[in-house]
Design a protein around this motif. Structure first.
Motif, PDB file in Angstrom:
ATOM      1  N   ALA A  30       0.856  -1.221   0.196  1.00 23.29           N
ATOM      2  CA  ALA A  30       0.197  -0.113   0.019  1.00 23.29           C
ATOM      3  C   ALA A  30       0.922   1.446  -0.040  1.00 23.29           C
ATOM      4  CB  ALA A  30      -0.913  -0.086   1.309  1.00 23.29           C
ATOM      5  N   THR A  31       2.114   1.299   0.947  1.00 25.97           N
ATOM      6  CA  THR A  31       2.878   2.323   0.834  1.00 25.97           C
ATOM      7  C   THR A  31       3.423   2.730  -0.631  1.00 25.97           C
ATOM      8  OG1 THR A  31       3.249   1.971   3.209  1.00 25.97           O
ATOM      9  CG2 THR A  31       4.767   3.533   2.110  1.00 25.97           C
ATOM     10  N   ALA A  32       3.834   1.347  -1.099  1.00 22.75           N
ATOM     11  CA  ALA A  32       4.495   1.476  -2.549  1.00 22.75           C
ATOM     12  C   ALA A  32       3.575   2.190  -3.561  1.00 22.75           C
ATOM     13  CB  ALA A  32       5.123   0.408  -2.704  1.00 22.75           C
ATOM     14  N   ALA A  33       2.263   1.515  -3.382  1.00 22.99           N
ATOM     15  CA  ALA A  33       1.428   1.861  -4.554  1.00 22.99           C
ATOM     16  C   ALA A  33       0.909   3.422  -4.325  1.00 22.99           C
ATOM     17  CB  ALA A  33      -0.087   1.145  -4.243  1.00 22.99           C
ATOM     18  N   ALA A  34       0.686   3.983  -3.184  1.00 28.09           N
ATOM     19  CA  ALA A  34       0.528   5.355  -2.812  1.00 28.09           C
ATOM     20  C   ALA A  34       1.445   6.256  -3.284  1.00 28.09           C
ATOM     21  CB  ALA A  34       0.017   5.520  -1.626  1.00 28.09           C
ATOM     22  N   ARG A  35       2.653   6.071  -2.874  1.00 25.98           N
ATOM     23  CA  ARG A  35       3.789   6.694  -3.209  1.00 25.98           C
ATOM     24  C   ARG A  35       4.252   6.714  -4.739  1.00 25.98           C
ATOM     25  NH1 ARG A  35       8.768   5.000   1.104  1.00 25.98           N
ATOM     26  NH2 ARG A  35       7.673   5.783   2.942  1.00 25.98           N
ATOM     27  N   SER A  36       3.601   5.790  -5.610  1.00 29.06           N
ATOM     28  CA  SER A  36       3.783   5.647  -7.011  1.00 29.06           C
ATOM     29  C   SER A  36       2.512   6.646  -7.449  1.00 29.06           C
ATOM     30  CB  SER A  36       3.723   4.364  -7.292  1.00 29.06           C
ATOM     31  OG  SER A  36       4.914   3.601  -6.980  1.00 29.06           O
ATOM     32  N   GLY A  37       1.861   7.239  -6.888  1.00 30.07           N
ATOM     33  CA  GLY A  37       0.828   8.051  -7.333  1.00 30.07           C
ATOM     34  C   GLY A  37      -0.582   7.504  -7.170  1.00 30.07           C
ATOM     35  N   ALA A  38      -0.882   6.209  -6.922  1.00 26.97           N
ATOM     36  CA  ALA A  38      -2.050   5.504  -7.240  1.00 26.97           C
ATOM     37  C   ALA A  38      -2.822   5.940  -5.687  1.00 26.97           C
ATOM     38  CB  ALA A  38      -1.898   4.170  -7.049  1.00 26.97           C
ATOM     39  N   ARG A  39      -4.125   6.230  -6.227  1.00 24.28           N
ATOM     40  CA  ARG A  39      -5.337   6.259  -5.044  1.00 24.28           C
ATOM     41  C   ARG A  39      -5.508   4.951  -4.406  1.00 24.28           C
ATOM     42  NH1 ARG A  39     -11.818   7.801  -5.199  1.00 24.28           N
ATOM     43  NH2 ARG A  39     -11.968   7.973  -3.076  1.00 24.28           N
ATOM     44  N   THR A  40      -4.985   4.700  -3.330  1.00 24.87           N
ATOM     45  CA  THR A  40      -4.672   3.212  -2.697  1.00 24.87           C
ATOM     46  C   THR A  40      -5.596   3.168  -1.346  1.00 24.87           C
ATOM     47  OG1 THR A  40      -2.428   3.462  -3.561  1.00 24.87           O
ATOM     48  CG2 THR A  40      -3.008   1.699  -1.791  1.00 24.87           C
ATOM     49  N   LEU A  41      -6.069   1.940  -1.243  1.00 31.70           N
ATOM     50  CA  LEU A  41      -7.022   1.486   0.073  1.00 31.70           C
ATOM     51  C   LEU A  41      -6.221   0.212   0.384  1.00 31.70           C
ATOM     52  CD1 LEU A  41      -9.422   1.755   1.998  1.00 31.70           C
ATOM     53  CD2 LEU A  41     -10.782   0.330   0.565  1.00 31.70           C
ATOM     54  N   LEU A  42      -5.913   0.336   1.901  1.00 31.51           N
ATOM     55  CA  LEU A  42      -5.573  -0.633   2.590  1.00 31.51           C
ATOM     56  C   LEU A  42      -6.380  -1.317   3.526  1.00 31.51           C
ATOM     57  CD1 LEU A  42      -3.181  -2.811   3.306  1.00 31.51           C
ATOM     58  CD2 LEU A  42      -2.359  -1.042   4.916  1.00 31.51           C
ATOM     59  N   ALA A 121       2.124   8.066   3.103  1.00 29.33           N
ATOM     60  CA  ALA A 121       2.118   8.128   1.729  1.00 29.33           C
ATOM     61  C   ALA A 121       0.816   8.487   1.103  1.00 29.33           C
ATOM     62  CB  ALA A 121       2.613   6.510   1.495  1.00 29.33           C
ATOM     63  N   GLY A 122      -0.261   8.435   1.900  1.00 29.18           N
ATOM     64  CA  GLY A 122      -1.648   8.934   1.543  1.00 29.18           C
ATOM     65  C   GLY A 122      -2.384   7.708   1.170  1.00 29.18           C
ATOM     66  N   VAL A 123      -2.033   6.659   2.061  1.00 25.20           N
ATOM     67  CA  VAL A 123      -2.911   5.473   1.927  1.00 25.20           C
ATOM     68  C   VAL A 123      -4.229   5.562   2.720  1.00 25.20           C
ATOM     69  CG1 VAL A 123      -3.217   2.873   2.490  1.00 25.20           C
ATOM     70  CG2 VAL A 123      -0.885   3.872   1.507  1.00 25.20           C
ATOM     71  N   ALA A 124      -5.435   5.045   2.368  1.00 22.77           N
ATOM     72  CA  ALA A 124      -6.555   5.352   3.028  1.00 22.77           C
ATOM     73  C   ALA A 124      -6.666   3.887   3.718  1.00 22.77           C
ATOM     74  CB  ALA A 124      -7.830   5.260   2.149  1.00 22.77           C
TER      75      ALA A 124
END
Length: 447
Positions: A30-42, A121-124
């Motif tokens: 989740a951290t990697a996906a959000a840092r890569s700019g993806a809107r991410t939910l964990l 990272a901006g993860v929800a």
């Protein structure tokens, strides 16, 4: 389930990457996906992040290969360790069996640091939510259904990362899996525990194991495992133990898993009785707590685009699409009262060699829009007994999350992600894909 069958269930979230499972692999994904700019939910079933690392264990293995002092895993996992070091909530220590230097941490601090890393990272993050169904459009996952305190909700994403440990999403989506059954058992389960007021220096490990064998042979104590670890923690005079062994259990059978939890607790109290009665340094000790759930080493494993094998591990095989490396030995606990150790390279002693983990081990053959990470990767039983180490789970998670973000942004499935682009992104994020050249400084590792 088809999309038409869940229309009455409300959509709670819609975005790019959905990560199921908030353990080591899922948090890193989740951290990697959000840092890569993806809107991410964990999505996590319990009330905290960290998974087995927070509920059962207190040491990460896999950052180092046995027989060498430089790290073989970096990235988000090592960033996590550095934050714990900075707060004096972790330290490095050697491993009794030569599995490589471990990073022992305080589990309560781990939960907080994972909160911080994912939030920054901006993860929800959705806690107390359990995935119960997947929604398919042909062979592609489009949504999952989760059970929450508000009832069933739909979660929609371009790409789903299954970091559930038990391959919950892949199983519900109909992916090809290896799983335990009546003929094929998996590694034993373990309940860990902590004791306070222990003088650990009073009894060396070799003597502890001798006393275990002696006590078991006497018939006075029922000790199914006559080795294991009792090690120091961040807290003074507090030790963490990994001794119990609950064998011949299918962790996917609800009755067997329930019985295993009870048996694990029973064994904990038997080992505590033994330690207090027979082991110098434990006479005045007391039980502080038992793991929040029993530790499961192995359950469902994906049959993916590539299946990592025993020969891959023992021959130190490298791959053009590898997304992490591993030097951990094959550690098979299904061996009666002891554990079988076999080192990378096939020798009886640590070699310092590593093998690669291909990106293809994270890809289902038959389900699109899905990538897995952590201990449900595609590997045989023997290979899994090596690659399931926590550092590798975090590295797989970082690769899966990065790949999911690349796939979501391009509109391609994860299997179509350019591996050159993926590896470049991972290296830029601090992942160690080639043989590292770091040096140890003051008991730590500095690049």
């Amino acid at each position: 389930m088809s999309a038409s069958g869940v229309q009455e269930i409300p959509v709670l979230w819609r975005g790019d990457v959905l990560v199921v499972g908030g353990g080591s692999a899922g948090c890193a994904a989740a951290t990697a996906a959000a840092r890569s700019g993806a809107r991410t939910l964990l999505v996590e079933a319990t009330g905290f992040l960290g998974g087995t690392g927070a509920a059962v264990l207190d040491t990460f293995y896999g950052f180092y290969a046995p027989g060498r002092s430089d790290r073989v895993v970096g990235g988000i996992g090592w960033e996590l360790c550095e934050r714990l070091f900075a707060r004096e909530q972790a330290f490095e220590r050697p491993n009794t069996y030569g599995a490589g230097t471990g990073v022992t941490y305080e589990p309560e601090a781990l939960k907080l640091v994972w909160d911080e890393l994912t939030e920054e990272a901006g993860v929800a993050t959705l806690l107390h939510a359990t995935v119960s169904q997947v929604v398919m459009d042909g062979d592609r996952i489009t949504e999952v259904v989760a059970e929450t305190k508000a009832g069933s909700v739909r979660l929609a994403a371009s790409v789903v990362v299954d970091a559930s440990g038990d391959a919950e999403v892949a199983w519900r989506a109909g992916a090809a899996l290896e799983r335990p059954d009546g003929q094929q058992r998996v590694q034993p389960l373990t309940a860990t525990f902590r004791l306070g007021n222990v003088d650990l220096a009073a009894t060396p490990t070799a003597e502890l194991h001798r006393l275990m064998r002696e006590a078991a042979a006497s018939g006075e104590f029922a000790l199914p495992r006559t080795e294991g670890s009792a090690h120091r923690t961040v807290l003074p005079r507090v030790v963490h133990t990994n001794m119990t062994r609950v064998s011949d259990v299918n962790p996917l059978d609800p009755w067997e898993l329930s019985a295993a939890e009870r048996e694990g607790r029973r064994q904990v109290h038997e080992y505590v009785r033994f330690l207090k009665a027979r082991v110098p340094g434990y006479e005045e000790s007391y039980l502080l707590g038992v793991s929040g759930r029993i530790g499961v080493r192995e359950s469902r494993r994906l049959v993916g685009e590539y299946v990592l094998t025993r020969d891959d591990v023992l021959s130190a095989r490298r791959f053009p699409d590898e997304i992490t490396q591993c030097g951990a030995p094959i550690e098979d606990h299904a061996a009666g009262s002891s554990t079988i150790w076999q080192y990378v390279g096939g020798d009886a002693d640590p070699t310092g060699l590593t093998y690669g983990v291909p990106y293809r081990c994270l890809l289902p053959r038959d389900v699109a829009g899905l990538v897995v990470a952590g201990r449900c990767l595609s590997a045989t039983h023997d290979a899994h007994a090596s690659v399931r180490s926590m550092a590798q789970c975090m590295a797989m998670g970082q690769a899966a999350g990065t790949a999911a973000a690349l796939a979501a942004s391009s509109g391609r499935p994860p299997a179509a992600v350019d591996v050159t682009d993926l590896r470049r992104a991972l290296e830029e994020a601090g992942v160690l894909l080639d043989q590292p050249s770091s040096a140890r400084v003051d008991g730590r590792v500095s690049q």
